[in-house]
Design a protein around this motif. Structure first.
Motif, PDB file in Angstrom:
ATOM      1  N   THR A 170      59.896  34.270  54.579  1.00 38.43           N
ATOM      2  CA  THR A 170      58.806  34.255  53.600  1.00 38.43           C
ATOM      3  C   THR A 170      58.167  35.632  53.526  1.00 38.43           C
ATOM      4  OG1 THR A 170      58.359  31.927  54.091  1.00 38.43           O
ATOM      5  CG2 THR A 170      56.620  33.167  52.961  1.00 38.43           C
ATOM      6  N   TRP A 171      57.986  36.103  52.339  1.00 38.73           N
ATOM      7  CA  TRP A 171      57.423  37.434  52.112  1.00 38.73           C
ATOM      8  C   TRP A 171      55.893  37.326  52.112  1.00 38.73           C
ATOM      9  CZ3 TRP A 171      59.367  40.945  47.511  1.00 38.73           C
ATOM     10  CH2 TRP A 171      58.865  42.265  47.690  1.00 38.73           C
ATOM     11  N   THR A 172      55.247  37.929  53.060  1.00 36.83           N
ATOM     12  CA  THR A 172      53.788  37.926  53.138  1.00 36.83           C
ATOM     13  C   THR A 172      53.253  39.214  52.526  1.00 36.83           C
ATOM     14  OG1 THR A 172      53.863  36.628  55.172  1.00 36.83           O
ATOM     15  CG2 THR A 172      51.781  37.746  54.653  1.00 36.83           C
ATOM     16  N   PRO A 173      52.523  39.117  51.405  1.00 38.88           N
ATOM     17  CA  PRO A 173      52.046  40.346  50.746  1.00 38.88           C
ATOM     18  C   PRO A 173      50.890  40.995  51.501  1.00 38.88           C
ATOM     19  CG  PRO A 173      51.178  38.423  49.627  1.00 38.88           C
ATOM     20  CD  PRO A 173      52.098  37.904  50.696  1.00 38.88           C
ATOM     21  N   TYR A 174      50.692  42.264  51.251  1.00 39.67           N
ATOM     22  CA  TYR A 174      49.545  42.990  51.798  1.00 39.67           C
ATOM     23  C   TYR A 174      48.303  42.558  51.017  1.00 39.67           C
ATOM     24  CZ  TYR A 174      46.440  46.875  52.987  1.00 39.67           C
ATOM     25  OH  TYR A 174      45.378  47.631  53.419  1.00 39.67           O
ATOM     26  N   THR A 175      47.222  42.224  51.717  1.00 39.78           N
ATOM     27  CA  THR A 175      46.007  41.734  51.047  1.00 39.78           C
ATOM     28  C   THR A 175      44.947  42.830  50.963  1.00 39.78           C
ATOM     29  OG1 THR A 175      45.099  40.899  53.129  1.00 39.78           O
ATOM     30  CG2 THR A 175      46.397  39.369  51.798  1.00 39.78           C
ATOM     31  N   MET A 176      44.231  42.842  49.861  1.00 38.87           N
ATOM     32  CA  MET A 176      43.153  43.802  49.636  1.00 38.87           C
ATOM     33  C   MET A 176      42.226  43.281  48.548  1.00 38.87           C
ATOM     34  SD  MET A 176      45.120  46.761  47.404  1.00 38.87           S
ATOM     35  CE  MET A 176      43.617  47.629  46.981  1.00 38.87           C
ATOM     36  N   ARG A 177      41.125  43.980  48.332  1.00 37.75           N
ATOM     37  CA  ARG A 177      40.209  43.638  47.246  1.00 37.75           C
ATOM     38  C   ARG A 177      39.937  44.874  46.415  1.00 37.75           C
ATOM     39  NH1 ARG A 177      35.293  40.149  49.819  1.00 37.75           N
ATOM     40  NH2 ARG A 177      34.447  40.577  47.746  1.00 37.75           N
ATOM     41  N   VAL A 178      39.644  44.641  45.152  1.00 31.46           N
ATOM     42  CA  VAL A 178      39.282  45.750  44.266  1.00 31.46           C
ATOM     43  C   VAL A 178      37.823  45.582  43.862  1.00 31.46           C
ATOM     44  CG1 VAL A 178      41.593  46.154  43.367  1.00 31.46           C
ATOM     45  CG2 VAL A 178      40.125  44.473  42.239  1.00 31.46           C
ATOM     46  N   PRO A 179      37.169  46.659  43.452  1.00 37.42           N
ATOM     47  CA  PRO A 179      35.756  46.555  43.039  1.00 37.42           C
ATOM     48  C   PRO A 179      35.604  45.704  41.787  1.00 37.42           C
ATOM     49  CG  PRO A 179      36.460  48.850  43.270  1.00 37.42           C
ATOM     50  CD  PRO A 179      37.691  48.019  43.320  1.00 37.42           C
ATOM     51  N   ARG A 180      34.416  45.224  41.575  1.00 38.02           N
ATOM     52  CA  ARG A 180      34.130  44.527  40.313  1.00 38.02           C
ATOM     53  C   ARG A 180      34.277  45.506  39.151  1.00 38.02           C
ATOM     54  NH1 ARG A 180      31.608  39.559  40.406  1.00 38.02           N
ATOM     55  NH2 ARG A 180      31.048  38.793  42.473  1.00 38.02           N
ATOM     56  N   LYS A 181      34.697  44.949  38.014  1.00 37.27           N
ATOM     57  CA  LYS A 181      34.819  45.728  36.778  1.00 37.27           C
ATOM     58  C   LYS A 181      35.760  46.929  36.947  1.00 37.27           C
ATOM     59  CE  LYS A 181      31.558  43.062  35.077  1.00 37.27           C
ATOM     60  NZ  LYS A 181      31.870  41.988  34.133  1.00 37.27           N
ATOM     61  N   CYS A 182      36.827  46.734  37.651  1.00 35.18           N
ATOM     62  CA  CYS A 182      37.795  47.808  37.909  1.00 35.18           C
ATOM     63  C   CYS A 182      38.541  48.138  36.603  1.00 35.18           C
ATOM     64  CB  CYS A 182      38.776  47.335  38.982  1.00 35.18           C
ATOM     65  SG  CYS A 182      39.773  48.598  39.744  1.00 35.18           S
ATOM     66  N   SER A 183      38.571  49.409  36.234  1.00 36.63           N
ATOM     67  CA  SER A 183      39.191  49.841  34.972  1.00 36.63           C
ATOM     68  C   SER A 183      40.694  50.016  35.144  1.00 36.63           C
ATOM     69  CB  SER A 183      38.575  51.161  34.531  1.00 36.63           C
ATOM     70  OG  SER A 183      38.884  52.170  35.477  1.00 36.63           O
ATOM     71  N   GLU A 184      41.383  50.370  34.041  1.00 33.63           N
ATOM     72  CA  GLU A 184      42.827  50.636  34.107  1.00 33.63           C
ATOM     73  C   GLU A 184      43.104  51.747  35.114  1.00 33.63           C
ATOM     74  OE1 GLU A 184      44.735  50.912  30.122  1.00 33.63           O
ATOM     75  OE2 GLU A 184      42.730  50.383  29.384  1.00 33.63           O
ATOM     76  N   ARG A 185      42.326  52.819  35.028  1.00 36.15           N
ATOM     77  CA  ARG A 185      42.513  53.945  35.941  1.00 36.15           C
ATOM     78  C   ARG A 185      42.255  53.514  37.381  1.00 36.15           C
ATOM     79  NH1 ARG A 185      39.369  59.450  34.697  1.00 36.15           N
ATOM     80  NH2 ARG A 185      40.830  59.372  32.932  1.00 36.15           N
ATOM     81  N   CYS A 186      41.274  52.653  37.548  1.00 40.55           N
ATOM     82  CA  CYS A 186      40.949  52.145  38.882  1.00 40.55           C
ATOM     83  C   CYS A 186      42.154  51.428  39.491  1.00 40.55           C
ATOM     84  CB  CYS A 186      39.751  51.206  38.780  1.00 40.55           C
ATOM     85  SG  CYS A 186      39.385  50.257  40.269  1.00 40.55           S
ATOM     86  N   TYR A 187      42.838  50.594  38.709  1.00 50.07           N
ATOM     87  CA  TYR A 187      44.018  49.874  39.208  1.00 50.07           C
ATOM     88  C   TYR A 187      45.161  50.839  39.527  1.00 50.07           C
ATOM     89  CZ  TYR A 187      42.276  45.150  38.680  1.00 50.07           C
ATOM     90  OH  TYR A 187      41.561  43.988  38.856  1.00 50.07           O
ATOM     91  N   VAL A 188      45.338  51.819  38.678  1.00 50.86           N
ATOM     92  CA  VAL A 188      46.415  52.783  38.899  1.00 50.86           C
ATOM     93  C   VAL A 188      46.137  53.632  40.145  1.00 50.86           C
ATOM     94  CG1 VAL A 188      47.561  54.818  37.939  1.00 50.86           C
ATOM     95  CG2 VAL A 188      47.092  52.846  36.467  1.00 50.86           C
ATOM     96  N   ASN A 189      44.879  53.986  40.358  1.00 49.95           N
ATOM     97  CA  ASN A 189      44.524  54.850  41.489  1.00 49.95           C
ATOM     98  C   ASN A 189      44.387  54.093  42.808  1.00 49.95           C
ATOM     99  OD1 ASN A 189      44.509  57.073  39.818  1.00 49.95           O
ATOM    100  ND2 ASN A 189      42.289  57.045  39.502  1.00 49.95           N
ATOM    101  N   ARG A 190      43.943  52.832  42.732  1.00 49.58           N
ATOM    102  CA  ARG A 190      43.665  52.087  43.961  1.00 49.58           C
ATOM    103  C   ARG A 190      44.780  51.134  44.367  1.00 49.58           C
ATOM    104  NH1 ARG A 190      38.102  51.302  45.695  1.00 49.58           N
ATOM    105  NH2 ARG A 190      36.676  52.659  44.541  1.00 49.58           N
ATOM    106  N   VAL A 191      45.327  50.402  43.396  1.00 46.43           N
ATOM    107  CA  VAL A 191      46.284  49.342  43.721  1.00 46.43           C
ATOM    108  C   VAL A 191      47.727  49.828  43.680  1.00 46.43           C
ATOM    109  CG1 VAL A 191      47.038  46.993  43.174  1.00 46.43           C
ATOM    110  CG2 VAL A 191      44.657  47.666  42.770  1.00 46.43           C
ATOM    111  N   LEU A 192      48.074  50.643  42.693  1.00 47.55           N
ATOM    112  CA  LEU A 192      49.465  51.076  42.558  1.00 47.55           C
ATOM    113  C   LEU A 192      49.973  51.828  43.795  1.00 47.55           C
ATOM    114  CD1 LEU A 192      51.957  51.116  40.797  1.00 47.55           C
ATOM    115  CD2 LEU A 192      51.084  53.184  39.670  1.00 47.55           C
ATOM    116  N   PRO A 193      49.212  52.773  44.360  1.00 45.11           N
ATOM    117  CA  PRO A 193      49.699  53.446  45.570  1.00 45.11           C
ATOM    118  C   PRO A 193      49.962  52.484  46.726  1.00 45.11           C
ATOM    119  CG  PRO A 193      47.858  54.652  44.626  1.00 45.11           C
ATOM    120  CD  PRO A 193      47.934  53.351  43.894  1.00 45.11           C
ATOM    121  N   VAL A 194      49.109  51.453  46.841  1.00 49.61           N
ATOM    122  CA  VAL A 194      49.310  50.458  47.901  1.00 49.61           C
ATOM    123  C   VAL A 194      50.568  49.646  47.629  1.00 49.61           C
ATOM    124  CG1 VAL A 194      48.273  48.486  49.101  1.00 49.61           C
ATOM    125  CG2 VAL A 194      46.826  50.350  48.296  1.00 49.61           C
ATOM    126  N   LEU A 195      50.771  49.298  46.358  1.00 48.29           N
ATOM    127  CA  LEU A 195      51.987  48.572  45.982  1.00 48.29           C
ATOM    128  C   LEU A 195      53.235  49.354  46.386  1.00 48.29           C
ATOM    129  CD1 LEU A 195      51.538  46.969  42.428  1.00 48.29           C
ATOM    130  CD2 LEU A 195      52.478  45.858  44.441  1.00 48.29           C
TER     131      LEU A 195
END
Length: 586
Positions: free
Chosen positions: A193-218
């Motif tokens: 079973t593949w267990t994903p890495y867990t994290m949280r993002v800030p409220r009202k996260c913008s497109e740039r926010c997802y690219v800068n915060r989540v994509l590198p972790v992915l």
């Protein structure tokens, strides 16, 4: 000459005394002015005494329809207005439009084959609905495959429902297949079973926010990330194509599971069997809601003790000034006040009302004035049997889904707060034809209810109708881009300008026809009539009203619509009390 000398001596002796008297008088005047400024007005004091007599949730309330205890006489019939109370004016010129443009690439062309996004939703049914909608958009921003969201089973409501228990999962996946690739669960990795890495993002996260915060972790964490407590984690303002994707998810892809859908349809049908039209009322007068609001509802010491005990659950909840909260429009209207508002807006005692509500504080005693005004009063518990509700009654989200359907299908929806259900339904009803959605302008209505015993019914009703302009769910009440997107999905609402122009031409033609007919009638009487005398000039031809121009004050209710809320904006609930946030969100 001794007499003048004696008078002068007496005058000198009295001067200090006169100065002392003057100083004391001035001090008393200043003190009186300060006390007058700080003390409530006689009207306000009288209002709260009257609230305790008439609207106390623990007192016997006389039947308002029979004028018991009221200065004005409340008519049993609705006021006859120059508009249809069951539809929105100009609604036929607006329609939902959320199709993707040719520039929006298909999912298969942009989705990375080994990049996965999972989310854990948070809150009640409607808060989770916003999370699911935003999760699809987040996956598109990251060019990732979305794993069907995990619903919240541990918060306040303790609902064990899965996604498939609430929504039609196959429809959800297939409808969005061109936009985002969606799978039911993560594939196994190396036979495990593949267990994903867990994290949280800030409220009202913008497109740039997802690219800068989540994509590198992915990219670093083996291409699988799970975002926890996923509610309001996407910015309100996004690219047009992404906003339209939001609408496709919320208004088309998220379809309730068949058992919920069929039961909801049956409830709607039973309401329709009773009446051609009906109002759905989201009352939100539960003990928890009132305790959080910090408002005074006239129940005296008993009310303060009961609601105070509930307030102690939340360590971070500040004690509010009840009068100030009501003046600022933060207190839900009482059931009686909701009933008076509806009667003033033209709804008579023959109107049927469906109430979507949890436990009402004060029970039947609180509801008595509303039921006296509208005796045709129903809920899912009164139009369905316990056996019929059995499969749903142990699950708060499924019961909330039934209320959602009946409210969505109603001719008029009335909300008494600004929670997630109210917002989502307001946006949905705009998208599907601008069906009337009434939200009390509580900040302004406060003064009218305050002085209602000092005015005639006609004056009271007129003031209510004036203050509710901009709070009735009409087209263009809120300017595009203002407020929460789920409540005001302006990007996804288009105007049929051609049909509107045709209507204008028709109105002009009818006006000219009436003008010539009047002139002909006048000619038969051998009376010379000028255009001025006839009441028409070239520039006076009636045109189809433009709601933006029609409002007297563009910075008035329609501009401030989302800031005069009955309940605080959701962001105001953010605190160290997760239970508080979750409970009040829906």
């Amino acid at each position: 000459m001794p007499l003048p000398r004696r008078r002068k001596l007496q005058h000198h002796r009295l001067r200090p005394l006169l100065q002392v008297v003057s100083a004391v008088s001035a001090a008393l005047l200043i003190l009186f002015a300060i006390l007058s400024f700080l003390s409530p007005s006689p009207d306000e004091s009288e209002h709260f005494n009257l609230r305790r007599h008439h609207t106390s949730v623990n007192a016997v309330v006389q039947d308002p329809v029979t004028n018991g205890g009221y200065v004005f006489s409340i008519p049993s019939d609705g006021v006859k207005l120059d508009r249809d109370i069951w539809s929105s004016r100009n609604a036929k010129f607006f329609y939902g439009c959320s199709n993707a443009s040719a520039k929006f690439a298909k999912a298969e062309a942009v989705t990375h084959p080994t990049r996965y996004l999972a989310i854990a939703a948070s809150g009640g049914l409607n808060q989770q609905r916003t999370g699911i909608t935003d999760a699809v958009v987040a996956a598109r921003i990251l060019n990732a495959t979305l794993v069907v969201p995990i619903l919240d089973q541990k918060s306040f409501w303790k609902d064990a429902s899965n996604f498939t228990d609430i929504f039609d999962i196959d429809w959800f996946i297939s409808f969005l297949s061109k936009d985002v690739k969606i799978i039911k669960k993560l594939p196994k990795r190396g036979g495990r079973t593949w267990t994903p890495y867990t994290m949280r993002v800030p409220r009202k996260c913008s497109e740039r926010c997802y690219v800068n915060r989540v994509l590198p972790v992915l990219l670093k964490r083996h291409n699988a990330v799970q975002l926890n407590k996923f509610d309001y984690r996407l910015a309100n303002k996004l690219d047009t194509e992404l906003q339209k994707l939001r609408c496709r998810v919320n208004y088309h892809a998220l379809k309730f599971a068949n058992p919920i859908l069929e039961m909801g349809k049956m409830l709607v049908q039973r309401m329709r069997m009773r009446s051609k039209h009906y109002i759905a009322l989201h009352l939100r007068f539960e003990p928890d809601m009132l305790a959080f609001s910090g408002c005074d509802y006239g129940g005296g010491e008993k009310e303060r003790n009961e609601l105070g005990a509930i307030q102690k659950r939340w360590k971070t909840l500040h004690k509010n000034n009840p009068d100030k909260e009501r003046r600022q429009g933060r207190c839900p209207l009482t059931p009686e006040e909701v009933g008076l508002m509806l009667r003033a807006l033209g709804y008579g005692s023959d109107v049927h009302i469906y109430v979507a509500s949890g436990e009402v504080y004060g029970g039947e005693e609180t509801l008595r004035p509303l039921k006296a005004l509208f005796p045709n009063f129903y809920s899912k518990d009164t139009i369905a049997t316990k056996e019929e509700l059995g499969p749903f009654s142990s699950f708060s989200s499924r019961m909330a889904a039934l209320d959602f359907i009946v409210c969505d299908e109603s001719d008029v929806f009335v909300t008494n707060n600004n929670g997630n259900m109210a917002r989502i339904l307001a946006g949905r009803r705009k998208y599907f034809g601008h069906k009337p959605t009434i939200r009390p302008n509580a900040k302004k209505l406060y003064r009218v209810f305050l002085g209602r015993n000092n005015m005639t019914w006609e004056e009271f009703a007129s003031r209510i109708r004036t203050l509710q302009r901009g709070f009735m769910g009409e087209p263009k009440e809120v300017r595009p881009g203002r407020g929460e997107f789920h409540e005001n999905p302006s990007t996804c609402i288009c105007e049929d300008s051609e049909a509107r122009e045709r209507e204008k031409e028709k109105v002009k033609a009818d006006s000219k026809h009436k003008k010539h007919r009047k002139l002909d009638d006048s000619s038969r009487k051998d009376v010379m009539v000028t255009d001025d005398q006839n009441g028409y000039e070239e520039n006076d031809v009636p045109e189809w009203p433009d709601l933006e121009d029609e409002e007297v004050d563009q910075s008035g209710p329609q501009e401030k619509l989302l800031y005069n809320a009955t309940g605080s904006d959701y962001d105001a609930f953010s605190s160290g009390e997760p239970e508080l946030e979750v409970m009040l969100s829906d």
